[in-house]
Scaffold this active site. Structure first.
Site, mmCIF file in Angstrom:
data_model
loop_
_atom_site.group_PDB
_atom_site.id
_atom_site.type_symbol
_atom_site.label_atom_id
_atom_site.label_comp_id
_atom_site.label_asym_id
_atom_site.label_seq_id
_atom_site.Cartn_x
_atom_site.Cartn_y
_atom_site.Cartn_z
ATOM 1 N N LYS A 52 44.902 -6.549 91.379
ATOM 2 C CA LYS A 52 44.521 -6.255 92.761
ATOM 3 C C LYS A 52 45.628 -5.553 93.551
ATOM 4 C CE LYS A 52 40.731 -9.555 93.009
ATOM 5 N NZ LYS A 52 39.707 -8.547 92.695
ATOM 6 N N ASP A 92 47.214 -17.478 87.173
ATOM 7 C CA ASP A 92 46.423 -16.318 87.578
ATOM 8 C C ASP A 92 46.696 -16.069 89.055
ATOM 9 O OD1 ASP A 92 44.516 -14.544 88.504
ATOM 10 O OD2 ASP A 92 42.860 -15.420 87.376
ATOM 11 N N PHE A 115 37.666 -18.869 89.085
ATOM 12 C CA PHE A 115 37.146 -17.509 88.994
ATOM 13 C C PHE A 115 38.256 -16.625 88.449
ATOM 14 C CE2 PHE A 115 36.367 -13.178 90.292
ATOM 15 C CZ PHE A 115 35.058 -13.008 89.863
#
Length: 394
Positions: A248, A219, A134
Protein backbone atom coordinates in the site's frame (compact mmCIF):
# COMPACT_ATOMS: atom_id res chain seq x y z
CA UNK A 1 -21.37 5.11 -13.24
CA UNK A 2 -23.94 3.17 -15.26
CA UNK A 3 -21.36 2.19 -17.89
CA UNK A 4 -18.95 1.02 -15.20
CA UNK A 5 -21.66 -1.09 -13.61
CA UNK A 6 -22.70 -2.55 -16.97
CA UNK A 7 -19.25 -3.58 -18.17
CA UNK A 8 -17.30 -4.47 -15.02
CA UNK A 9 -17.68 -7.41 -12.67
CA UNK A 10 -19.57 -6.44 -9.52
CA UNK A 11 -16.86 -7.44 -7.07
CA UNK A 12 -17.03 -3.95 -5.50
CA UNK A 13 -19.93 -1.78 -4.36
CA UNK A 14 -18.50 1.74 -4.61
CA UNK A 15 -20.15 4.82 -3.22
CA UNK A 16 -21.88 6.72 -6.05
CA UNK A 17 -19.14 9.29 -6.61
CA UNK A 18 -16.97 9.55 -9.75
CA UNK A 19 -13.58 11.06 -8.92
CA UNK A 20 -11.96 13.20 -11.60
CA UNK A 21 -9.00 14.81 -9.83
CA UNK A 22 -7.37 14.78 -6.41
CA UNK A 23 -4.77 16.68 -4.42
CA UNK A 24 -3.56 16.26 -0.85
CA UNK A 25 -6.47 15.09 1.27
CA UNK A 26 -9.15 16.22 -1.20
CA UNK A 27 -10.81 14.62 -4.23
CA UNK A 28 -13.00 16.35 -6.80
CA UNK A 29 -15.69 14.57 -8.79
CA UNK A 30 -16.44 14.98 -12.47
CA UNK A 31 -19.08 17.61 -11.64
CA UNK A 32 -16.60 19.73 -9.68
CA UNK A 33 -17.74 18.84 -6.16
CA UNK A 34 -14.95 18.43 -3.60
CA UNK A 35 -14.77 15.66 -1.01
CA UNK A 36 -12.47 15.18 1.97
CA UNK A 37 -10.82 11.79 1.59
CA UNK A 38 -11.03 10.07 4.97
CA UNK A 39 -10.06 6.63 3.63
CA UNK A 40 -6.74 7.26 1.84
CA UNK A 41 -6.99 4.15 -0.29
CA UNK A 42 -6.89 1.88 2.78
CA UNK A 43 -3.52 3.52 3.67
CA UNK A 44 -2.12 3.39 0.12
CA UNK A 45 -2.35 7.21 0.08
CA UNK A 46 -0.62 7.94 3.38
CA UNK A 47 1.28 10.79 1.71
CA UNK A 48 -1.79 12.24 0.03
CA UNK A 49 -2.99 12.50 -3.54
CA UNK A 50 -0.53 13.87 -6.06
CA UNK A 51 2.35 14.22 -3.62
CA UNK A 52 4.88 16.37 -5.47
CA UNK A 53 7.98 14.51 -4.28
CA UNK A 54 6.56 11.17 -5.33
CA UNK A 55 5.30 12.39 -8.69
CA UNK A 56 8.66 14.00 -9.43
CA UNK A 57 10.45 10.75 -8.59
CA UNK A 58 8.09 8.82 -10.86
CA UNK A 59 8.40 11.31 -13.74
CA UNK A 60 12.19 11.27 -13.57
CA UNK A 61 12.20 7.47 -13.75
CA UNK A 62 9.64 7.39 -16.58
CA UNK A 63 12.18 9.18 -18.78
CA UNK A 64 14.87 6.57 -18.02
CA UNK A 65 13.51 3.00 -17.82
CA UNK A 66 10.31 1.58 -16.33
CA UNK A 67 10.68 -2.19 -16.61
CA UNK A 68 13.49 -4.65 -17.10
CA UNK A 69 12.02 -7.70 -15.36
CA UNK A 70 14.32 -9.48 -12.94
CA UNK A 71 16.06 -11.13 -15.90
CA UNK A 72 18.49 -8.20 -15.68
CA UNK A 73 19.82 -5.85 -13.03
CA UNK A 74 18.77 -2.21 -13.00
CA UNK A 75 20.33 0.75 -11.22
CA UNK A 76 17.55 1.41 -8.67
CA UNK A 77 17.11 -2.12 -7.35
CA UNK A 78 20.08 -2.42 -4.98
CA UNK A 79 19.41 0.98 -3.42
CA UNK A 80 15.74 0.16 -2.87
CA UNK A 81 16.46 -3.17 -1.21
CA UNK A 82 19.29 -1.74 0.90
CA UNK A 83 17.36 1.28 2.14
CA UNK A 84 14.13 -0.63 2.82
CA UNK A 85 16.06 -3.26 4.77
CA UNK A 86 17.70 -0.49 6.82
CA UNK A 87 14.35 1.20 7.48
CA UNK A 88 13.02 -2.10 8.81
CA UNK A 89 16.16 -3.06 10.72
CA UNK A 90 16.39 -6.21 8.61
CA UNK A 91 18.87 -7.68 6.11
CA UNK A 92 17.01 -8.76 2.99
CA UNK A 93 14.10 -7.65 0.81
CA UNK A 94 11.97 -9.60 -1.64
CA UNK A 95 9.98 -7.06 -3.70
CA UNK A 96 6.57 -7.83 -5.17
CA UNK A 97 3.63 -5.68 -6.34
CA UNK A 98 0.42 -6.08 -4.36
CA UNK A 99 -0.21 -6.78 -0.71
CA UNK A 100 -1.76 -10.17 -1.46
CA UNK A 101 1.34 -11.15 -3.45
CA UNK A 102 3.51 -10.17 -0.50
CA UNK A 103 1.42 -12.27 1.89
CA UNK A 104 1.63 -15.24 -0.50
CA UNK A 105 5.38 -14.69 -0.60
CA UNK A 106 5.53 -14.66 3.20
CA UNK A 107 3.58 -17.94 3.34
CA UNK A 108 5.91 -19.60 0.82
CA UNK A 109 8.96 -18.23 2.62
CA UNK A 110 7.81 -19.52 6.00
CA UNK A 111 7.07 -22.97 4.63
CA UNK A 112 10.40 -23.27 2.83
CA UNK A 113 12.25 -21.99 5.91
CA UNK A 114 10.36 -24.55 8.00
CA UNK A 115 11.47 -27.42 5.79
CA UNK A 116 15.02 -26.29 5.03
CA UNK A 117 16.01 -24.65 8.32
CA UNK A 118 13.70 -25.79 11.11
CA UNK A 119 13.47 -29.36 9.84
CA UNK A 120 9.68 -29.79 9.69
CA UNK A 121 8.79 -32.99 7.77
CA UNK A 122 7.78 -32.32 4.18
CA UNK A 123 4.14 -31.38 3.69
CA UNK A 124 3.40 -30.80 7.39
CA UNK A 125 4.21 -27.08 7.82
CA UNK A 126 1.50 -25.13 9.67
CA UNK A 127 0.94 -21.41 10.05
CA UNK A 128 -1.14 -19.96 12.90
CA UNK A 129 -3.38 -17.01 12.02
CA UNK A 130 -6.08 -14.99 13.80
CA UNK A 131 -9.80 -14.92 13.20
CA UNK A 132 -11.15 -11.72 11.71
CA UNK A 133 -7.97 -11.47 9.64
CA UNK A 134 -7.74 -9.79 6.27
CA UNK A 135 -4.56 -10.55 4.34
CA UNK A 136 -5.91 -10.48 0.78
CA UNK A 137 -8.20 -12.43 -1.51
CA UNK A 138 -6.11 -15.07 -3.28
CA UNK A 139 -7.25 -18.67 -3.05
CA UNK A 140 -4.67 -19.52 -0.39
CA UNK A 141 -5.35 -16.43 1.69
CA UNK A 142 -9.13 -16.78 1.74
CA UNK A 143 -8.58 -20.38 2.84
CA UNK A 144 -7.73 -19.06 6.30
CA UNK A 145 -10.23 -16.20 6.31
CA UNK A 146 -13.16 -16.29 8.73
CA UNK A 147 -15.18 -13.81 6.67
CA UNK A 148 -17.93 -15.72 4.82
CA UNK A 149 -18.16 -12.97 2.19
CA UNK A 150 -14.51 -13.42 1.25
CA UNK A 151 -14.46 -17.21 1.59
CA UNK A 152 -17.78 -18.76 0.54
CA UNK A 153 -17.99 -20.59 -2.81
CA UNK A 154 -14.25 -20.40 -3.52
CA UNK A 155 -13.21 -23.84 -2.27
CA UNK A 156 -11.57 -26.29 -2.17
CA UNK A 157 -9.37 -24.52 0.32
CA UNK A 158 -5.64 -24.64 0.91
CA UNK A 159 -4.69 -26.60 4.05
CA UNK A 160 -1.94 -25.83 6.53
CA UNK A 161 -3.45 -23.04 8.61
CA UNK A 162 -4.76 -22.94 12.19
CA UNK A 163 -7.10 -20.10 13.17
CA UNK A 164 -7.19 -18.81 16.76
CA UNK A 165 -9.05 -15.87 18.36
CA UNK A 166 -7.33 -12.52 17.80
CA UNK A 167 -5.76 -11.15 20.95
CA UNK A 168 -5.90 -14.51 22.79
CA UNK A 169 -2.31 -15.40 23.62
CA UNK A 170 -3.24 -18.60 25.46
CA UNK A 171 -5.10 -19.91 22.40
CA UNK A 172 -2.12 -19.13 20.22
CA UNK A 173 0.26 -20.86 22.60
CA UNK A 174 -1.95 -23.96 22.51
CA UNK A 175 -2.04 -23.93 18.70
CA UNK A 176 1.72 -23.74 18.16
CA UNK A 177 3.28 -27.19 17.88
CA UNK A 178 6.35 -28.87 16.42
CA UNK A 179 5.05 -28.48 12.86
CA UNK A 180 4.30 -24.76 13.20
CA UNK A 181 6.59 -22.64 11.05
CA UNK A 182 5.07 -19.20 11.56
CA UNK A 183 2.49 -16.99 13.24
CA UNK A 184 0.97 -14.51 10.79
CA UNK A 185 -1.02 -11.61 12.24
CA UNK A 186 -1.95 -7.99 11.64
CA UNK A 187 -0.65 -5.86 14.55
CA UNK A 188 -3.95 -3.99 14.16
CA UNK A 189 -6.75 -5.65 12.22
CA UNK A 190 -7.96 -3.17 9.61
CA UNK A 191 -10.82 -4.80 7.71
CA UNK A 192 -12.23 -6.23 10.94
CA UNK A 193 -12.88 -2.68 12.16
CA UNK A 194 -9.46 -1.33 13.21
CA UNK A 195 -9.13 -3.76 16.12
CA UNK A 196 -6.22 -3.08 18.46
CA UNK A 197 -5.10 -6.16 20.42
CA UNK A 198 -4.88 -6.12 24.23
CA UNK A 199 -1.75 -4.51 25.70
CA UNK A 200 1.10 -6.98 25.80
CA UNK A 201 -0.33 -9.23 23.09
CA UNK A 202 2.26 -8.46 20.42
CA UNK A 203 5.08 -8.73 22.95
CA UNK A 204 3.62 -12.06 24.04
CA UNK A 205 3.52 -13.32 20.46
CA UNK A 206 7.15 -12.26 20.08
CA UNK A 207 8.16 -14.19 23.22
CA UNK A 208 6.18 -17.27 22.23
CA UNK A 209 7.54 -17.47 18.71
CA UNK A 210 11.12 -16.92 19.87
CA UNK A 211 10.81 -19.64 22.50
CA UNK A 212 9.26 -22.16 20.09
CA UNK A 213 11.49 -21.49 17.10
CA UNK A 214 8.62 -20.10 15.02
CA UNK A 215 8.66 -17.08 12.70
CA UNK A 216 6.64 -14.03 13.75
CA UNK A 217 5.26 -12.48 10.53
CA UNK A 218 3.70 -9.02 10.92
CA UNK A 219 1.35 -7.99 8.13
CA UNK A 220 1.90 -4.22 8.22
CA UNK A 221 0.37 -3.58 4.80
CA UNK A 222 -2.29 -1.24 6.23
CA UNK A 223 -0.82 -0.45 9.65
CA UNK A 224 2.76 0.26 8.60
CA UNK A 225 4.69 3.18 7.15
CA UNK A 226 3.45 5.93 9.44
CA UNK A 227 -0.27 5.26 9.75
CA UNK A 228 -0.32 4.61 13.51
CA UNK A 229 2.14 7.32 14.56
CA UNK A 230 5.18 5.07 14.23
CA UNK A 231 6.89 3.59 11.20
CA UNK A 232 5.42 0.20 12.15
CA UNK A 233 2.51 -0.62 14.45
CA UNK A 234 4.65 -3.27 16.16
CA UNK A 235 6.80 -0.45 17.55
CA UNK A 236 4.06 0.55 19.97
CA UNK A 237 4.94 -2.55 21.99
CA UNK A 238 8.67 -2.40 21.31
CA UNK A 239 8.41 -5.50 19.14
CA UNK A 240 10.46 -6.42 16.07
CA UNK A 241 9.03 -9.43 14.20
CA UNK A 242 11.03 -11.87 12.12
CA UNK A 243 9.37 -10.64 8.95
CA UNK A 244 7.48 -7.55 7.81
CA UNK A 245 4.93 -7.77 5.03
CA UNK A 246 4.58 -4.33 3.43
CA UNK A 247 2.52 -2.79 0.65
CA UNK A 248 0.00 0.00 0.00
CA UNK A 249 1.83 3.16 1.21
CA UNK A 250 5.14 1.75 -0.07
CA UNK A 251 3.97 2.70 -3.56
CA UNK A 252 3.02 6.20 -2.47
CA UNK A 253 -0.35 6.02 -4.22
CA UNK A 254 1.51 6.07 -7.54
CA UNK A 255 2.30 2.45 -8.41
CA UNK A 256 1.64 -0.89 -6.65
CA UNK A 257 4.71 -1.81 -4.59
CA UNK A 258 4.97 -4.48 -1.91
CA UNK A 259 7.75 -6.37 -0.20
CA UNK A 260 8.67 -9.03 2.30
CA UNK A 261 11.54 -7.92 4.54
CA UNK A 262 13.40 -10.32 6.81
CA UNK A 263 16.77 -11.74 7.78
CA UNK A 264 19.30 -13.34 5.46
CA UNK A 265 18.65 -16.68 7.19
CA UNK A 266 14.95 -16.55 6.33
CA UNK A 267 14.87 -14.99 2.85
CA UNK A 268 18.12 -16.75 1.99
CA UNK A 269 16.19 -20.00 1.53
CA UNK A 270 15.18 -19.00 -2.00
CA UNK A 271 17.15 -20.06 -5.06
CA UNK A 272 16.72 -18.72 -8.62
CA UNK A 273 13.50 -19.89 -10.23
CA UNK A 274 11.70 -20.75 -6.99
CA UNK A 275 9.70 -17.53 -6.71
CA UNK A 276 9.29 -14.32 -8.64
CA UNK A 277 7.22 -11.68 -10.40
CA UNK A 278 7.65 -9.96 -13.76
CA UNK A 279 6.96 -6.52 -12.28
CA UNK A 280 8.28 -7.10 -8.76
CA UNK A 281 11.11 -4.68 -8.00
CA UNK A 282 10.80 -2.90 -11.36
CA UNK A 283 12.69 0.40 -11.86
CA UNK A 284 9.62 2.63 -11.58
CA UNK A 285 8.47 0.89 -8.39
CA UNK A 286 11.94 1.13 -6.87
CA UNK A 287 12.23 4.84 -7.72
CA UNK A 288 8.91 5.64 -6.03
CA UNK A 289 9.65 3.31 -3.12
CA UNK A 290 13.01 4.97 -2.53
CA UNK A 291 11.31 8.36 -2.25
CA UNK A 292 8.75 6.92 0.20
CA UNK A 293 11.61 5.58 2.35
CA UNK A 294 13.36 8.96 2.26
CA UNK A 295 10.16 10.70 3.39
CA UNK A 296 9.67 8.25 6.24
CA UNK A 297 13.25 8.70 7.43
CA UNK A 298 12.49 12.30 8.46
CA UNK A 299 9.89 11.15 10.99
CA UNK A 300 7.60 13.99 9.90
CA UNK A 301 4.72 11.78 8.80
CA UNK A 302 4.91 9.54 11.84
CA UNK A 303 4.80 12.62 14.08
CA UNK A 304 1.82 14.08 12.19
CA UNK A 305 -0.04 10.79 12.52
CA UNK A 306 0.69 10.65 16.26
CA UNK A 307 -0.32 14.24 17.00
CA UNK A 308 -3.36 14.45 14.75
CA UNK A 309 -4.26 10.90 15.78
CA UNK A 310 -4.44 11.94 19.43
CA UNK A 311 -6.77 14.77 18.42
CA UNK A 312 -8.87 12.47 16.22
CA UNK A 313 -9.39 9.90 18.96
CA UNK A 314 -10.11 12.57 21.58
CA UNK A 315 -12.86 14.01 19.39
CA UNK A 316 -14.28 10.62 18.47
CA UNK A 317 -14.34 9.46 22.09
CA UNK A 318 -16.41 12.53 22.98
CA UNK A 319 -19.11 11.12 20.69
CA UNK A 320 -19.46 7.93 22.72
CA UNK A 321 -21.29 9.63 25.58
CA UNK A 322 -24.51 10.35 23.70
CA UNK A 323 -25.30 6.85 22.49
CA UNK A 324 -24.89 7.50 18.76
CA UNK A 325 -21.37 6.06 18.82
CA UNK A 326 -21.05 2.81 20.74
CA UNK A 327 -17.31 2.28 20.36
CA UNK A 328 -14.10 3.78 19.00
CA UNK A 329 -10.85 1.91 18.39
CA UNK A 330 -7.59 2.54 16.62
CA UNK A 331 -4.22 4.21 16.81
CA UNK A 332 -2.76 7.26 15.10
CA UNK A 333 -4.75 8.54 12.14
CA UNK A 334 -6.75 5.33 11.97
CA UNK A 335 -10.05 4.65 13.69
CA UNK A 336 -12.93 2.21 13.63
CA UNK A 337 -16.16 3.86 14.74
CA UNK A 338 -19.15 1.74 15.77
CA UNK A 339 -22.43 3.54 15.08
CA UNK A 340 -25.67 2.72 16.88
CA UNK A 341 -27.43 0.39 14.37
CA UNK A 342 -30.65 2.32 14.99
CA UNK A 343 -29.06 5.23 13.10
CA UNK A 344 -28.23 3.14 10.05
CA UNK A 345 -25.82 0.65 8.60
CA UNK A 346 -22.20 1.54 7.97
CA UNK A 347 -23.04 1.88 4.28
CA UNK A 348 -25.90 4.29 5.02
CA UNK A 349 -23.73 6.41 7.32
CA UNK A 350 -21.05 6.49 4.59
CA UNK A 351 -23.62 7.67 2.04
CA UNK A 352 -24.84 10.43 4.37
CA UNK A 353 -21.27 11.57 4.92
CA UNK A 354 -20.69 11.53 1.17
CA UNK A 355 -23.67 13.85 0.76
CA UNK A 356 -21.88 16.25 3.12
CA UNK A 357 -18.56 16.03 1.27
CA UNK A 358 -16.73 13.40 3.31
CA UNK A 359 -15.66 10.00 1.96
CA UNK A 360 -15.24 7.05 4.35
CA UNK A 361 -15.80 3.32 4.00
CA UNK A 362 -17.96 1.01 6.02
CA UNK A 363 -16.96 -2.40 7.23
CA UNK A 364 -18.97 -4.99 9.13
CA UNK A 365 -22.40 -3.95 10.40
CA UNK A 366 -22.60 -0.31 11.44
CA UNK A 367 -18.87 0.32 11.65
CA UNK A 368 -17.07 2.93 9.56
CA UNK A 369 -13.34 3.37 9.14
CA UNK A 370 -11.60 6.72 9.28
CA UNK A 371 -8.08 6.95 7.85
CA UNK A 372 -7.28 10.28 6.19
CA UNK A 373 -3.98 10.88 4.40
CA UNK A 374 -1.26 11.80 6.89
CA UNK A 375 -0.94 15.19 5.17
CA UNK A 376 -4.47 16.22 6.20
CA UNK A 377 -4.58 19.56 8.02
CA UNK A 378 -6.08 19.86 11.49
CA UNK A 379 -8.70 22.28 10.15
CA UNK A 380 -9.76 19.86 7.44
CA UNK A 381 -9.83 16.99 9.92
CA UNK A 382 -12.03 19.03 12.25
CA UNK A 383 -14.33 19.91 9.36
CA UNK A 384 -14.70 16.22 8.53
CA UNK A 385 -15.47 15.40 12.16
CA UNK A 386 -18.08 18.18 12.21
CA UNK A 387 -19.82 16.49 9.27
CA UNK A 388 -19.82 13.20 11.17
CA UNK A 389 -21.39 14.90 14.19
CA UNK A 390 -24.05 16.43 11.92
CA UNK A 391 -24.85 13.04 10.40
CA UNK A 392 -25.16 11.45 13.83
CA UNK A 393 -27.57 14.17 14.94
CA UNK A 394 -29.74 13.30 11.96
Amino acid sequence: MAAAEAHSAHNYHPLPVVVGTAEGAWMTDVDGRRYLDMLAGYSALNFGHGNRRLLDAARAQLDRVTLTSRAFHHDRFAAFCTELAELCGMEMVLPMNTGAEAVETAVKTARKWGYRVKGVPDGRAKIVVADGNFHGRTTTIISFSTDPEARADFGPYTPGFTVVPYGDLAAMEAAVDEDTVAVLIEPIQGEAGVLVPPPGYLAGVRRLTAERGVLFIADEIQSGLGRTGATFACEHEGVVPDMYVLGKALGGGVVPVSAVVSSAEVLGVFRPGEHGSTFGGNPLACAVGLEVIAMLRTGEFQQRAAELGDHLHHELNLLTGGGAVTGVRGRGLWAGVDIDPALGTGREISERLMARGVLVKDTHGSTIRIAPPLVVSKDDLDWGLAQLRAVLRG
